[in-house]
Design an enzyme around this catalytic site. Structure first.
Site, PDB file in Angstrom:
ATOM      1  N   ARG A   1       1.672  14.906  12.686  1.00  0.00           N
ATOM      2  CA  ARG A   1       2.104  14.661  11.309  1.00  0.00           C
ATOM      3  C   ARG A   1       1.993  15.876  10.387  1.00  0.00           C
ATOM      4  O   ARG A   1       1.213  15.890   9.432  1.00  0.00           O
ATOM      5  CB  ARG A   1       1.324  13.481  10.717  1.00  0.00           C
ATOM      6  CG  ARG A   1       1.571  12.208  11.467  1.00  0.00           C
ATOM      7  CD  ARG A   1       0.748  11.071  10.945  1.00  0.00           C
ATOM      8  NE  ARG A   1       1.413  10.316   9.917  1.00  0.00           N
ATOM      9  CZ  ARG A   1       0.907   9.215   9.371  1.00  0.00           C
ATOM     10  NH1 ARG A   1      -0.253   8.775   9.723  1.00  0.00           N
ATOM     11  NH2 ARG A   1       1.576   8.573   8.440  1.00  0.00           N
TER      12      ARG A   1
ATOM     13  N   ASP B   1       5.661   0.832  11.762  1.00  0.00           N
ATOM     14  CA  ASP B   1       4.438   0.149  11.310  1.00  0.00           C
ATOM     15  C   ASP B   1       4.349  -1.301  11.800  1.00  0.00           C
ATOM     16  O   ASP B   1       3.337  -1.961  11.561  1.00  0.00           O
ATOM     17  CB  ASP B   1       4.335   0.194   9.773  1.00  0.00           C
ATOM     18  CG  ASP B   1       3.926   1.564   9.273  1.00  0.00           C
ATOM     19  OD1 ASP B   1       3.566   2.418  10.100  1.00  0.00           O
ATOM     20  OD2 ASP B   1       3.964   1.797   8.047  1.00  0.00           O
TER      21      ASP B   1
ATOM     22  N   ILE C   1       9.110   7.474  16.241  1.00  0.00           N
ATOM     23  CA  ILE C   1       8.667   8.144  15.006  1.00  0.00           C
ATOM     24  C   ILE C   1       7.406   8.980  15.221  1.00  0.00           C
ATOM     25  O   ILE C   1       7.319  10.115  14.772  1.00  0.00           O
ATOM     26  CB  ILE C   1       8.417   7.108  13.869  1.00  0.00           C
ATOM     27  CG1 ILE C   1       9.620   6.174  13.694  1.00  0.00           C
ATOM     28  CG2 ILE C   1       8.060   7.812  12.562  1.00  0.00           C
ATOM     29  CD1 ILE C   1      10.857   6.784  13.103  1.00  0.00           C
TER      30      ILE C   1
ATOM     31  N   ARG D   1      -8.158  -0.463   5.401  1.00  0.00           N
ATOM     32  CA  ARG D   1      -7.320   0.539   4.720  1.00  0.00           C
ATOM     33  C   ARG D   1      -6.001  -0.077   4.280  1.00  0.00           C
ATOM     34  O   ARG D   1      -5.365   0.413   3.343  1.00  0.00           O
ATOM     35  CB  ARG D   1      -7.029   1.720   5.660  1.00  0.00           C
ATOM     36  CG  ARG D   1      -8.241   2.596   5.935  1.00  0.00           C
ATOM     37  CD  ARG D   1      -7.825   3.814   6.736  1.00  0.00           C
ATOM     38  NE  ARG D   1      -6.532   4.284   6.276  1.00  0.00           N
ATOM     39  CZ  ARG D   1      -5.563   4.750   7.052  1.00  0.00           C
ATOM     40  NH1 ARG D   1      -5.749   4.819   8.341  1.00  0.00           N
ATOM     41  NH2 ARG D   1      -4.424   5.152   6.534  1.00  0.00           N
TER      42      ARG D   1
ATOM     43  N   LYS E   1       0.843  -1.215   0.000  1.00  0.00           N
ATOM     44  CA  LYS E   1       0.000   0.000   0.000  1.00  0.00           C
ATOM     45  C   LYS E   1       0.864   1.246   0.000  1.00  0.00           C
ATOM     46  O   LYS E   1       0.646   2.169  -0.781  1.00  0.00           O
ATOM     47  CB  LYS E   1      -0.889   0.000   1.253  1.00  0.00           C
ATOM     48  CG  LYS E   1      -1.526   1.338   1.548  1.00  0.00           C
ATOM     49  CD  LYS E   1      -2.314   1.320   2.832  1.00  0.00           C
ATOM     50  CE  LYS E   1      -1.522   1.671   4.071  1.00  0.00           C
ATOM     51  NZ  LYS E   1      -1.187   3.102   4.236  1.00  0.00           N
ATOM     52  N   ASN E   2       1.875   1.267   0.869  1.00  0.00           N
ATOM     53  CA  ASN E   2       2.682   2.479   1.007  1.00  0.00           C
ATOM     54  C   ASN E   2       3.563   2.740  -0.213  1.00  0.00           C
ATOM     55  O   ASN E   2       4.037   3.855  -0.405  1.00  0.00           O
ATOM     56  CB  ASN E   2       3.553   2.396   2.266  1.00  0.00           C
ATOM     57  CG  ASN E   2       2.729   2.620   3.522  1.00  0.00           C
ATOM     58  OD1 ASN E   2       1.543   2.906   3.444  1.00  0.00           O
ATOM     59  ND2 ASN E   2       3.366   2.474   4.673  1.00  0.00           N
TER      60      ASN E   2
ATOM     61  N   ARG F   1      -3.869  10.852   4.643  1.00  0.00           N
ATOM     62  CA  ARG F   1      -2.742  11.768   4.652  1.00  0.00           C
ATOM     63  C   ARG F   1      -1.909  11.688   3.370  1.00  0.00           C
ATOM     64  O   ARG F   1      -1.403  12.695   2.879  1.00  0.00           O
ATOM     65  CB  ARG F   1      -1.865  11.449   5.859  1.00  0.00           C
ATOM     66  CG  ARG F   1      -0.635  12.287   5.941  1.00  0.00           C
ATOM     67  CD  ARG F   1       0.208  11.935   7.141  1.00  0.00           C
ATOM     68  NE  ARG F   1       1.570  12.398   6.958  1.00  0.00           N
ATOM     69  CZ  ARG F   1       1.980  13.627   7.209  1.00  0.00           C
ATOM     70  NH1 ARG F   1       1.138  14.516   7.660  1.00  0.00           N
ATOM     71  NH2 ARG F   1       3.232  13.970   7.009  1.00  0.00           N
TER      72      ARG F   1
ATOM     73  N   CYS G   1      -3.946  13.464  12.520  1.00  0.00           N
ATOM     74  CA  CYS G   1      -4.110  12.039  12.328  1.00  0.00           C
ATOM     75  C   CYS G   1      -4.050  11.419  13.711  1.00  0.00           C
ATOM     76  O   CYS G   1      -3.379  11.939  14.599  1.00  0.00           O
ATOM     77  CB  CYS G   1      -2.989  11.527  11.441  1.00  0.00           C
ATOM     78  SG  CYS G   1      -2.864   9.753  11.422  1.00  0.00           S
TER      79      CYS G   1
HETATM   80  C1  UD1 Z   1       4.843   6.890   5.925  1.00  0.00           C
HETATM   81  C2  UD1 Z   1       3.963   5.659   5.881  1.00  0.00           C
HETATM   82  C3  UD1 Z   1       3.560   5.250   7.290  1.00  0.00           C
HETATM   83  C4  UD1 Z   1       4.787   5.087   8.174  1.00  0.00           C
HETATM   84  C5  UD1 Z   1       5.672   6.331   8.113  1.00  0.00           C
HETATM   85  C6  UD1 Z   1       6.981   6.155   8.858  1.00  0.00           C
HETATM   86  C7  UD1 Z   1       2.861   5.899   3.743  1.00  0.00           C
HETATM   87  C8  UD1 Z   1       1.612   6.147   2.998  1.00  0.00           C
HETATM   88  N1  UD1 Z   1       2.794   5.966   5.075  1.00  0.00           N
HETATM   89  O1  UD1 Z   1       4.055   7.940   6.460  1.00  0.00           O
HETATM   90  O2  UD1 Z   1       2.837   4.016   7.206  1.00  0.00           O
HETATM   91  O3  UD1 Z   1       4.372   4.859   9.502  1.00  0.00           O
HETATM   92  O4  UD1 Z   1       5.986   6.632   6.743  1.00  0.00           O
HETATM   93  O5  UD1 Z   1       7.674   5.055   8.361  1.00  0.00           O
HETATM   94  O6  UD1 Z   1       3.890   5.615   3.164  1.00  0.00           O
HETATM   95  N2  UD1 Z   1       7.096  14.867   9.773  1.00  0.00           N
HETATM   96  C9  UD1 Z   1       7.167  16.217  10.032  1.00  0.00           C
HETATM   97  N3  UD1 Z   1       7.047  17.084   8.974  1.00  0.00           N
HETATM   98  C10 UD1 Z   1       6.840  16.661   7.694  1.00  0.00           C
HETATM   99  C11 UD1 Z   1       6.778  15.269   7.443  1.00  0.00           C
HETATM  100  C12 UD1 Z   1       6.911  14.390   8.513  1.00  0.00           C
HETATM  101  O7  UD1 Z   1       7.336  16.631  11.172  1.00  0.00           O
HETATM  102  O8  UD1 Z   1       6.732  17.495   6.793  1.00  0.00           O
HETATM  103  C13 UD1 Z   1       7.238  13.902  10.894  1.00  0.00           C
HETATM  104  C14 UD1 Z   1       5.965  13.106  11.133  1.00  0.00           C
HETATM  105  O9  UD1 Z   1       5.059  13.781  11.959  1.00  0.00           O
HETATM  106  C15 UD1 Z   1       6.518  11.845  11.785  1.00  0.00           C
HETATM  107  C16 UD1 Z   1       7.872  11.664  11.083  1.00  0.00           C
HETATM  108  O10 UD1 Z   1       8.212  12.926  10.546  1.00  0.00           O
HETATM  109  O11 UD1 Z   1       6.710  12.054  13.140  1.00  0.00           O
HETATM  110  C17 UD1 Z   1       7.880  10.630   9.969  1.00  0.00           C
HETATM  111  O12 UD1 Z   1       6.837  10.916   9.074  1.00  0.00           O
HETATM  112  P1  UD1 Z   1       6.876  10.458   7.545  1.00  0.00           P
HETATM  113  O13 UD1 Z   1       8.076   9.612   7.316  1.00  0.00           O
HETATM  114  O14 UD1 Z   1       6.693  11.655   6.680  1.00  0.00           O
HETATM  115  O15 UD1 Z   1       5.589   9.537   7.465  1.00  0.00           O
HETATM  116  P2  UD1 Z   1       4.531   9.465   6.299  1.00  0.00           P
HETATM  117  O16 UD1 Z   1       5.172   9.642   4.978  1.00  0.00           O
HETATM  118  O17 UD1 Z   1       3.367  10.294   6.643  1.00  0.00           O
END
Ligand code: UD1
Length: 419
Positions: A122, A306, A328, A398, A22-23, A93, A117
């Site tokens: 996030r 995850d 995370i 999901r 999915k991701n 998201r 979320c």
């Molecule tokens: C993706 C995965 C999710 C997984 C996560 C971490 C998808 C669709 N989802 O989520 O399943 O749990 O990676 O492996 O691929 N952050 C900020 N600012 C930003 C972006 C991120 O502060 O602009 C923080 C987030 O709040 C979080 C951390 O960075 O604490 C990691 O987030 P991120 O790696 O971006 O996760 P997603 O891409 O949302």
């Protein structure tokens, strides 16, 4: 709204086919917006989040053709509008991933903020910071991110504050059509990033270094159509392996890539499992009660956030005490309360959860709070005494394709019923 009804106590054994990730599939679908040609994606899992992304692409004006199960053709012709409304984006998201491709191709994009979320705040500040570095003017107004650029985006050096999976993906897609070279530093290294780079390069992009923390992208004038097979879902595979370990079972996951599961397999071995694998399969055999394991979640290649909830479920019935540190997401322990309702003994202090293994769990009505949390409840229910009713199961739909079918195939007693 459906619920799952699970009668615990069955030993899982047999084979299960692991679906496409999915991701990985979500950013790949977003990347189809980078070209007016048709992109054919194979091994797309049938999941609620995928339907949401497909619906979003359709709303933007893309043509989507379902060829057969698991295979889609997406054509984002000239009719595409660069406006992604709140009604669709709020559901997931990952919808923010259309921002980079729309901006790079059309010079302007308005995408609703995905909002908060359940598992944490996030934010998307890193996505915005990166696009600004590429020359975009980005404003956040009335709940929308409005990004514009005069002419084309320009390649630049982007240093992320933290390794963000979505942020790295958005910037890779934007930079693919920018003028000149982009360097993404402190980039995320997840396998889903590598899969996106493979698709982009198949479309004619020039992306180097995906899978390391420094990705070089040399922008090209246009991208073209191609065919691509989505990488297998390492989290789905990991979840079924934990199910096998908890039920002292013997399960083979087919169509999976064990090299993407190293940290998870190592912890399963530490818990006492016997693990063997080939290029595209993993087998887990467990003959005794698992031993509790301790770990901290970290970006890839370390232990994935995850998989945290599923390993916590295993620790609940393990011998000994395990400590878990979630680094995370700030609020990813909502399953703790529900696991404790099943008789687990978990104490949370800030980012740390201490799990004292108990001899047995007992059934109780429980509620799924997010995607991976819902799998931890399913796992706990598989070993709990009696019949556990798991409510709000839409969370699991999901991210886990035909979960009750796959579990039944392995010998579990699982039913889906109206709540
Ligand atoms: C993706 C995965 C999710 C997984 C996560 C971490 C998808 C669709 N989802 O989520 O399943 O749990 O990676 O492996 O691929 N952050 C900020 N600012 C930003 C972006 C991120 O502060 O602009 C923080 C987030 O709040 C979080 C951390 O960075 O604490 C990691 O987030 P991120 O790696 O971006 O996760 P997603 O891409 O949302």
């Amino acid at each position: 709204m459906d619920k799952l009804v699970i009668t615990g106590g069955q030993r899982l054994s047999g084979e299960v086919r692991i679906s496409g990730s999915k991701n990985a599939a979500l950013p790949l679908l977003a990347a189809t917006l980078l070209t007016a040609d048709t992109v054919r994606l194979h091994n797309i899992p049938q999941l609620q989040d995928i339907s949401t992304m497909v619906q979003l692409l359709g709303q933007l004006g893309a043509d989507i053709l379902v060829n057969e199960t698991c295979s889609l053709d997406v054509t984002s012709g000239e009719a595409v509008q660069a406006f992604a409304p709140y009604e669709l984006v709020r559901r997931m998201r990952a919808s923010i991933l259309v921002l980079g491709p729309l901006l790079a191709r059309f010079g302007e994009a308005r995408v609703s903020l995905p909002g908060g979320c359940a598992i944490g705040s996030r934010p998307v500040d890193q996505h915005i910071l990166g696009l600004r570095a590429l020359g975009a003017e980005v404003e956040v107004e009335s709940g929308y991110v409005h990004a514009r650029v005069q002419g084309r985006l320009r390649g630049a050096r982007v240093l992320f504050d933290m390794a963000t999976v979505g942020g790295t993906e958005n910037l890779m897609m934007a930079a693919a059509l920018a003028q000149g070279e982009t360097v993404l530093e402190n980039a995320a290294r997840e396998p889903e990033i590598v899969d996106l780079a493979l698709l982009l390069n198949g479309m004619g992009a020039r992306v180097d270094g995906a899978g390391s923390d420094c990705i070089h992208i040399t922008g090209v004038d246009r991208l073209h159509g191609c065919e691509h097979r989505v990488v297998s879902d390492r989290i789905e595979a990991g979840s079924y392996l934990v199910a096998a370990a908890m039920t002292r079972g013997d399960v083979v996951c087919r169509d999976t890539d064990p090299s993407l599961l190293e940290a998870v397999l190592r912890k399963l071995q530490e818990a006492g499992a016997e693990v063997s694998h080939g290029v595209d399969w993993v087998r887990l055999q467990m003959s005794a009660r698992p031993r509790a394991v301790s770990f901290r979640t970290q970006p890839f290649p370390a232990f994935p956030t995850d998989m945290q909830a599923q390993f916590m479920a295993m620790n609940c019935i393990a011998e000994g005490t395990g400590s878990i540190i979630e680094t995370i997401f700030e609020n990813r322990y909502m399953h703790v309360q529900e696991l404790n309702r099943l008789g687990a003994s978990i104490v949370v202090d800030g980012h740390t959860a201490i799990v004292h293994g108990v001899d047995a769990l007992q059934s109780a009505p429980v509620m799924a709070t997010d995607l991976r949390a819902s799998m931890s409840l399913v796992l706990a229910a598989l070993v709990a005494q009696g019949e556990t009713h798991i409510h709000r199961i839409y969370h699991i739909d999901r991210g886990y394709e035909r979960v009750e079918e796959k579990l039944r195939q392995l010998g579990a007693q699982v039913l889906r019923a109206p709540a």
